[in-house]
Scaffold this motif. Structure first.
Motif, PDB file in Angstrom:
ATOM      1  N   GLU A 110       8.389   8.700   1.147  1.00  0.00           N
ATOM      2  CA  GLU A 110       8.044   9.548   2.287  1.00  0.00           C
ATOM      3  C   GLU A 110       8.659  10.937   2.140  1.00  0.00           C
ATOM      4  OE1 GLU A 110       7.431   6.601   6.052  1.00  0.00           O
ATOM      5  OE2 GLU A 110       9.476   7.150   5.552  1.00  0.00           O
ATOM      6  N   SER A 111       7.904  11.943   2.540  1.00  0.00           N
ATOM      7  CA  SER A 111       8.367  13.326   2.416  1.00  0.00           C
ATOM      8  C   SER A 111       7.787  14.164   3.561  1.00  0.00           C
ATOM      9  CB  SER A 111       7.917  13.930   1.082  1.00  0.00           C
ATOM     10  OG  SER A 111       8.208  15.314   1.037  1.00  0.00           O
ATOM     11  N   LEU A 112       8.615  15.096   4.050  1.00  0.00           N
ATOM     12  CA  LEU A 112       8.182  16.044   5.075  1.00  0.00           C
ATOM     13  C   LEU A 112       7.824  17.393   4.483  1.00  0.00           C
ATOM     14  CD1 LEU A 112      10.821  15.394   7.901  1.00  0.00           C
ATOM     15  CD2 LEU A 112       8.515  14.434   7.690  1.00  0.00           C
ATOM     16  N   TYR A 158      11.820  -1.848   5.773  1.00  0.00           N
ATOM     17  CA  TYR A 158      12.235  -0.589   6.406  1.00  0.00           C
ATOM     18  C   TYR A 158      11.155  -0.013   7.314  1.00  0.00           C
ATOM     19  CZ  TYR A 158      16.159  -0.771   3.259  1.00  0.00           C
ATOM     20  OH  TYR A 158      17.285  -1.168   2.594  1.00  0.00           O
ATOM     21  N   HIS A 159      10.106  -0.810   7.570  1.00  0.00           N
ATOM     22  CA  HIS A 159       9.072  -0.424   8.529  1.00  0.00           C
ATOM     23  C   HIS A 159       8.429   0.913   8.162  1.00  0.00           C
ATOM     24  CE1 HIS A 159      10.685  -3.697  10.904  1.00  0.00           C
ATOM     25  NE2 HIS A 159      11.874  -3.133  10.863  1.00  0.00           N
ATOM     26  N   HIS A 160       8.221   1.104   6.862  1.00  0.00           N
ATOM     27  CA  HIS A 160       7.520   2.319   6.445  1.00  0.00           C
ATOM     28  C   HIS A 160       6.068   2.242   6.889  1.00  0.00           C
ATOM     29  CE1 HIS A 160      10.609   4.141   3.891  1.00  0.00           C
ATOM     30  NE2 HIS A 160      10.935   2.913   3.551  1.00  0.00           N
ATOM     31  N   GLU A 161       5.512   3.380   7.241  1.00  0.00           N
ATOM     32  CA  GLU A 161       4.111   3.441   7.603  1.00  0.00           C
ATOM     33  C   GLU A 161       3.335   3.936   6.389  1.00  0.00           C
ATOM     34  OE1 GLU A 161       3.283   4.951  11.623  1.00  0.00           O
ATOM     35  OE2 GLU A 161       5.437   5.306  11.735  1.00  0.00           O
ATOM     36  N   ASN A 162       2.404   3.121   5.954  1.00  0.00           N
ATOM     37  CA  ASN A 162       1.741   3.374   4.690  1.00  0.00           C
ATOM     38  C   ASN A 162       0.774   4.550   4.782  1.00  0.00           C
ATOM     39  OD1 ASN A 162       3.041   1.124   3.684  1.00  0.00           O
ATOM     40  ND2 ASN A 162       1.347  -0.248   4.151  1.00  0.00           N
ATOM     41  N   PRO A 163       0.606   5.248   3.664  1.00  0.00           N
ATOM     42  CA  PRO A 163      -0.434   6.281   3.608  1.00  0.00           C
ATOM     43  C   PRO A 163      -1.804   5.605   3.529  1.00  0.00           C
ATOM     44  CG  PRO A 163       0.568   6.007   1.453  1.00  0.00           C
ATOM     45  CD  PRO A 163       1.344   5.128   2.404  1.00  0.00           C
ATOM     46  N   PRO A 164      -2.880   6.375   3.498  1.00  0.00           N
ATOM     47  CA  PRO A 164      -4.205   5.766   3.387  1.00  0.00           C
ATOM     48  C   PRO A 164      -4.327   4.915   2.126  1.00  0.00           C
ATOM     49  CG  PRO A 164      -4.390   8.085   3.971  1.00  0.00           C
ATOM     50  CD  PRO A 164      -2.948   7.831   3.636  1.00  0.00           C
ATOM     51  N   ARG A 215      16.525  11.985  12.523  1.00  0.00           N
ATOM     52  CA  ARG A 215      16.558  11.827  11.070  1.00  0.00           C
ATOM     53  C   ARG A 215      16.442  10.368  10.637  1.00  0.00           C
ATOM     54  NH1 ARG A 215      21.945  10.623   8.821  1.00  0.00           N
ATOM     55  NH2 ARG A 215      21.141  11.387   6.855  1.00  0.00           N
ATOM     56  N   ARG A 216      16.567   9.440  11.586  1.00  0.00           N
ATOM     57  CA  ARG A 216      16.442   8.024  11.281  1.00  0.00           C
ATOM     58  C   ARG A 216      15.015   7.508  11.474  1.00  0.00           C
ATOM     59  NH1 ARG A 216      21.511   9.159  12.462  1.00  0.00           N
ATOM     60  NH2 ARG A 216      23.205   7.888  11.621  1.00  0.00           N
ATOM     61  N   PHE A 217      14.124   8.396  11.941  1.00  0.00           N
ATOM     62  CA  PHE A 217      12.735   8.005  12.160  1.00  0.00           C
ATOM     63  C   PHE A 217      11.992   7.958  10.829  1.00  0.00           C
ATOM     64  CE2 PHE A 217      11.654   9.178  16.821  1.00  0.00           C
ATOM     65  CZ  PHE A 217      12.861   8.646  17.244  1.00  0.00           C
ATOM     66  N   PRO A 218      11.054   7.017  10.652  1.00  0.00           N
ATOM     67  CA  PRO A 218      10.123   7.113   9.519  1.00  0.00           C
ATOM     68  C   PRO A 218       9.295   8.385   9.638  1.00  0.00           C
ATOM     69  CG  PRO A 218      10.005   4.955  10.570  1.00  0.00           C
ATOM     70  CD  PRO A 218      10.813   5.835  11.480  1.00  0.00           C
ATOM     71  N   ALA A 219       8.762   8.822   8.513  1.00  0.00           N
ATOM     72  CA  ALA A 219       8.102  10.126   8.478  1.00  0.00           C
ATOM     73  C   ALA A 219       6.934  10.217   9.444  1.00  0.00           C
ATOM     74  CB  ALA A 219       7.635  10.421   7.056  1.00  0.00           C
TER      75      ALA A 219
END
Length: 405
Positions: A400-402, A96-102, A31-35
């Motif tokens: 971010e959303s799953l 927070y090291h988010h990985e960006n969308p396109p 649960r601590r992983f980025p999406a």
């Protein structure tokens, strides 16, 4: 005999084996992983896929991790093409090291399959409500798009679509309570009956529309295109009336929503700068006063009883720093405020995201300073169509959303 027994004993399990054998502990780690990292981790094994795909884990993962919006989708309509462009703008890339969308998310999502030009209507807790770009809603197609997973769902058209005038369509999604969402469509039979509307509700559980039992009665100037989901309700604004409307999504009931007072006797209509939610905590309205670049920022009480003036911001000095002529009528100033957001990188303060042709800036309300966030490519005529109250440009927060749309 005892020595032989000890030789046959299995070694104690390693730390990784303990984690692998404990679902609860594994969930706490995942649960601590980025999406995006989490979605890739689902390929590790069938067990991991099962855990990550579990709706209960999605609710656990969706609990707020911070108050910072990592980025926003910038929607622009460069004339005369009449085709909106959607770009992703990172606002907090590193913390927070988010990985960006396109960069152009809809190009690799909806537009890669659908032939229509796509416009964004609303952002809600990680989901985008989109439509095919048409001058009239009754010829639109509607979509719900998750930019994190790059998945979308084309919605069926509402009942009687084309026979009524669609006033507005809004999405309601609270990932802390459910992995399902609803879409609210408000329509009327005639332009003359602006105070009376009908509601249809789409549910992601059934994938169908149904008609709300009662009619929606409110002020004639309720703007149903401005729907914002907050505190369990879709909230709308009105430009001149003392009240507006909200629709409680769970109880499916309409209620009165007060509006900030028209304090200036010369002002017959509110000049909205923005209407947005700051990560579920606060519902904000930004209003320009008649005193030049003075901006009032209000927040709504949790019980919907009243708006409270939180900030009184004078942007005149900032405009002068940008070499904009002052004083001129507000309509000639070439900037607009995209919204009010909480920025933990700026000493945990509220910031205004400001769009200026060619760039986006972050204005720290407490420090009274503007920093450049990013530079943008602009069309040759974009500077001429921008004003603080125009609708050609809008910003939609990215979270971010799953959610499986």
């Amino acid at each position: 005999m005892s020595k032989q027994h000890r030789f046959n004993e299995e070694p104690p399990p390693s730390a990784s084996e303990k984690i692998e054998g404990n679902d609860d502990l594994l969930k706490e780690i995942l649960r601590r992983f980025p999406a995006k990292s989490l979605l890739r981790s689902s390929c590790v094994s069938k067990r991991w896929l099962s855990l990550i795909s579990d709706p209960h884990f999605s609710l656990l993962w969706s609990k707020p991790k911070s108050h910072t919006v990592p980025g926003m989708f910038l929607r622009r309509l460069p004339l005369p093409s009449n085709t909106p462009t959607i770009d992703y703008v990172p606002l907090n890339r590193d913390q927070y090291h988010h990985e960006n969308p396109p960069i152009n998310p809809l190009d690799s999502g909806i537009k890669s399959v659908e032939e229509d030009d796509i416009d964004v209507l609303q952002s809600c807790n990680g989901l985008l409500l989109c439509s095919s770009f048409r001058l009239r809603h009754h010829s639109c197609n509607f979509y719900v798009y998750n930019p994190t997973t790059n998945k979308y769902r084309a919605l069926p058209r509402p009942i009687g679509f084309g026979e009524k005038i669609v006033r507005g369509v809004s999405i309601a999604f609270d990932p802390s309570k459910s992995h399902h969402y609803k879409v609210i469509c408000v329509s009327s039979h005639s332009k003359l009956l602006k105070g009376i509307s009908w509601v249809q509700i789409y549910s992601s559980q059934t994938h169908t529309w149904r008609v709300y039992d009662d009619i929606l009665v409110g002020p004639f100037d309720v703007d149903f295109e401005t729907g914002v989901f907050w505190n369990g309700s879709i909230n709308w604004i009105s430009r001149a009336s003392e009240t507006s409307l909200r629709f409680d999504v769970d109880s499916e009931s309409s209620n009165i929503l007060p509006m900030p007072p028209l304090t200036d006797g010369l002002r017959v209509q509110r000049r909205f700068a923005f209407f947005n939610v700051c990560l579920g905590d606060y519902l904000h309205i930004g209003l320009f006063t008649s005193a030049g670049a003075q901006l009032e920022v209000f927040t709504m009480e949790r019980d919907f009883s009243k708006w409270v003036l939180k900030y009184l911001v004078n942007l005149e000095a900032t405009i002068m720093e940008l070499h904009m002529p002052v004083p001129l009528p507000l309509v000639y100033w070439k900037f607009l405020v995209l919204g009010c957001f909480w920025d933990e990188t700026e000493k945990e303060s509220s910031c205004l995201m400001i769009y200026i042709p060619g760039k986006i800036g972050c204005y720290n309300i407490e420090e009274k300073c503007l920093k450049n966030v990013c530079d943008l490519n602009i069309s040759s005529n974009e500077g001429w169509i921008i004003s603080p109250t125009c609708k050609w440009v809008a910003g939609y927060p990215y979270i971010e959303s799953l959610c499986c749309v």
